[in-house]
Design a protein around this motif. Sequence first.
Motif, PDB file in Angstrom:
ATOM      1  N   SER A  19     -39.699 -11.910  40.411  1.00  0.00           N
ATOM      2  CA  SER A  19     -40.240 -10.557  40.369  1.00  0.00           C
ATOM      3  C   SER A  19     -39.836  -9.817  39.098  1.00  0.00           C
ATOM      4  CB  SER A  19     -39.782  -9.767  41.601  1.00  0.00           C
ATOM      5  OG  SER A  19     -38.379  -9.723  41.648  1.00  0.00           O
ATOM      6  N   GLU A  20     -38.630 -10.044  38.614  1.00  0.00           N
ATOM      7  CA  GLU A  20     -38.165  -9.305  37.446  1.00  0.00           C
ATOM      8  C   GLU A  20     -38.043 -10.176  36.204  1.00  0.00           C
ATOM      9  OE1 GLU A  20     -34.624  -7.097  38.238  1.00  0.00           O
ATOM     10  OE2 GLU A  20     -35.360  -6.375  40.151  1.00  0.00           O
ATOM     11  N   THR A  21     -38.283 -11.469  36.350  1.00  0.00           N
ATOM     12  CA  THR A  21     -38.146 -12.355  35.198  1.00  0.00           C
ATOM     13  C   THR A  21     -39.472 -13.015  34.900  1.00  0.00           C
ATOM     14  OG1 THR A  21     -37.477 -14.161  36.633  1.00  0.00           O
ATOM     15  CG2 THR A  21     -35.707 -12.869  35.641  1.00  0.00           C
ATOM     16  N   ASP A  22     -39.755 -13.166  33.632  1.00  0.00           N
ATOM     17  CA  ASP A  22     -40.965 -13.864  33.228  1.00  0.00           C
ATOM     18  C   ASP A  22     -40.725 -15.369  33.342  1.00  0.00           C
ATOM     19  OD1 ASP A  22     -41.540 -11.501  30.589  1.00  0.00           O
ATOM     20  OD2 ASP A  22     -42.411 -11.557  32.583  1.00  0.00           O
ATOM     21  N   THR A  23     -41.748 -16.074  33.789  1.00  0.00           N
ATOM     22  CA  THR A  23     -41.663 -17.523  33.914  1.00  0.00           C
ATOM     23  C   THR A  23     -42.388 -18.166  32.740  1.00  0.00           C
ATOM     24  OG1 THR A  23     -41.628 -17.327  36.315  1.00  0.00           O
ATOM     25  CG2 THR A  23     -42.118 -19.485  35.429  1.00  0.00           C
ATOM     26  N   TYR A  24     -41.754 -19.161  32.155  1.00  0.00           N
ATOM     27  CA  TYR A  24     -42.306 -19.857  31.001  1.00  0.00           C
ATOM     28  C   TYR A  24     -42.449 -21.332  31.325  1.00  0.00           C
ATOM     29  CZ  TYR A  24     -41.081 -15.654  28.424  1.00  0.00           C
ATOM     30  OH  TYR A  24     -40.992 -14.367  27.993  1.00  0.00           O
ATOM     31  N   THR A  25     -43.175 -22.023  30.469  1.00  0.00           N
ATOM     32  CA  THR A  25     -43.317 -23.468  30.615  1.00  0.00           C
ATOM     33  C   THR A  25     -42.609 -24.136  29.451  1.00  0.00           C
ATOM     34  OG1 THR A  25     -45.447 -23.178  31.685  1.00  0.00           O
ATOM     35  CG2 THR A  25     -44.956 -25.367  30.852  1.00  0.00           C
ATOM     36  N   TYR A  26     -41.794 -25.128  29.769  1.00  0.00           N
ATOM     37  CA  TYR A  26     -41.082 -25.904  28.755  1.00  0.00           C
ATOM     38  C   TYR A  26     -41.145 -27.369  29.177  1.00  0.00           C
ATOM     39  CZ  TYR A  26     -37.356 -27.773  25.853  1.00  0.00           C
ATOM     40  OH  TYR A  26     -36.642 -28.524  24.964  1.00  0.00           O
ATOM     41  N   ASN A  27     -41.786 -28.202  28.362  1.00  0.00           N
ATOM     42  CA  ASN A  27     -41.937 -29.629  28.685  1.00  0.00           C
ATOM     43  C   ASN A  27     -42.450 -29.831  30.103  1.00  0.00           C
ATOM     44  OD1 ASN A  27     -41.028 -30.261  26.156  1.00  0.00           O
ATOM     45  ND2 ASN A  27     -39.032 -30.971  26.793  1.00  0.00           N
ATOM     46  N   ASP A  28     -43.490 -29.080  30.485  1.00  0.00           N
ATOM     47  CA  ASP A  28     -44.116 -29.163  31.807  1.00  0.00           C
ATOM     48  C   ASP A  28     -43.217 -28.701  32.945  1.00  0.00           C
ATOM     49  OD1 ASP A  28     -46.507 -30.094  30.716  1.00  0.00           O
ATOM     50  OD2 ASP A  28     -45.803 -32.176  30.784  1.00  0.00           O
ATOM     51  N   LEU A  29     -42.084 -28.090  32.629  1.00  0.00           N
ATOM     52  CA  LEU A  29     -41.216 -27.498  33.642  1.00  0.00           C
ATOM     53  C   LEU A  29     -41.441 -26.002  33.681  1.00  0.00           C
ATOM     54  CD1 LEU A  29     -37.746 -29.169  32.928  1.00  0.00           C
ATOM     55  CD2 LEU A  29     -39.176 -29.550  34.935  1.00  0.00           C
ATOM     56  N   GLN A  30     -41.380 -25.425  34.875  1.00  0.00           N
ATOM     57  CA  GLN A  30     -41.396 -23.969  34.985  1.00  0.00           C
ATOM     58  C   GLN A  30     -39.948 -23.505  34.851  1.00  0.00           C
ATOM     59  OE1 GLN A  30     -43.964 -22.370  34.721  1.00  0.00           O
ATOM     60  NE2 GLN A  30     -45.456 -22.629  36.325  1.00  0.00           N
ATOM     61  N   VAL A  31     -39.700 -22.663  33.882  1.00  0.00           N
ATOM     62  CA  VAL A  31     -38.339 -22.164  33.669  1.00  0.00           C
ATOM     63  C   VAL A  31     -38.363 -20.651  33.562  1.00  0.00           C
ATOM     64  CG1 VAL A  31     -37.603 -24.279  32.488  1.00  0.00           C
ATOM     65  CG2 VAL A  31     -38.440 -22.345  31.140  1.00  0.00           C
ATOM     66  N   LYS A  32     -37.233 -20.052  33.854  1.00  0.00           N
ATOM     67  CA  LYS A  32     -37.098 -18.615  33.635  1.00  0.00           C
ATOM     68  C   LYS A  32     -35.897 -18.380  32.734  1.00  0.00           C
ATOM     69  CE  LYS A  32     -34.695 -17.873  38.033  1.00  0.00           C
ATOM     70  NZ  LYS A  32     -34.694 -17.148  39.298  1.00  0.00           N
ATOM     71  N   ILE A  33     -36.034 -17.384  31.874  1.00  0.00           N
ATOM     72  CA  ILE A  33     -34.983 -17.095  30.901  1.00  0.00           C
ATOM     73  C   ILE A  33     -33.859 -16.328  31.580  1.00  0.00           C
ATOM     74  CG2 ILE A  33     -34.416 -15.787  28.827  1.00  0.00           C
ATOM     75  CD1 ILE A  33     -37.162 -16.416  27.752  1.00  0.00           C
ATOM     76  N   ILE A  34     -32.648 -16.820  31.419  1.00  0.00           N
ATOM     77  CA  ILE A  34     -31.463 -16.122  31.905  1.00  0.00           C
ATOM     78  C   ILE A  34     -31.007 -15.123  30.849  1.00  0.00           C
ATOM     79  CG2 ILE A  34     -29.093 -16.388  32.754  1.00  0.00           C
ATOM     80  CD1 ILE A  34     -31.276 -17.679  34.533  1.00  0.00           C
ATOM     81  N   THR A  35     -30.879 -15.608  29.622  1.00  0.00           N
ATOM     82  CA  THR A  35     -30.482 -14.755  28.518  1.00  0.00           C
ATOM     83  C   THR A  35     -30.954 -15.374  27.214  1.00  0.00           C
ATOM     84  OG1 THR A  35     -28.640 -13.537  27.537  1.00  0.00           O
ATOM     85  CG2 THR A  35     -28.193 -15.810  28.176  1.00  0.00           C
ATOM     86  N   VAL A  36     -31.028 -14.565  26.187  1.00  0.00           N
ATOM     87  CA  VAL A  36     -31.401 -15.047  24.856  1.00  0.00           C
ATOM     88  C   VAL A  36     -30.322 -14.608  23.886  1.00  0.00           C
ATOM     89  CG1 VAL A  36     -33.095 -14.914  22.985  1.00  0.00           C
ATOM     90  CG2 VAL A  36     -33.873 -14.890  25.371  1.00  0.00           C
ATOM     91  N   PHE A  37     -29.888 -15.527  23.046  1.00  0.00           N
ATOM     92  CA  PHE A  37     -28.934 -15.150  22.015  1.00  0.00           C
ATOM     93  C   PHE A  37     -29.414 -15.680  20.677  1.00  0.00           C
ATOM     94  CE2 PHE A  37     -27.543 -18.835  24.374  1.00  0.00           C
ATOM     95  CZ  PHE A  37     -27.241 -19.789  23.408  1.00  0.00           C
ATOM     96  N   THR A  38     -29.051 -14.955  19.624  1.00  0.00           N
ATOM     97  CA  THR A  38     -29.489 -15.312  18.284  1.00  0.00           C
ATOM     98  C   THR A  38     -28.277 -15.699  17.451  1.00  0.00           C
ATOM     99  OG1 THR A  38     -31.289 -13.727  18.477  1.00  0.00           O
ATOM    100  CG2 THR A  38     -30.779 -14.512  16.276  1.00  0.00           C
TER     101      THR A  38
END
Length: 51
Positions: A7-26
């Motif tokens: 509900s609060e996280t965007d779902t992405y596709t990575y190598n045919d897996l559905q994943v959700k981002i926990i955090t992003v760091f640069t």
Amino acid sequence: MSHANHSETDTYTYNDLQVKIITVFTEDGKATALVEDENGELFEVDKDSLR
């Protein structure tokens, strides 16, 4: 009652897996995302590789 796990996280596709981002760091100008797949596995991917 419906379960809205994404509900609060965007779902992405990575190598045919559905994943959700926990955090992003640069680091050195490169964005890396810590993601969780459907099995609860956590791993790091290049954020640009997510669709």
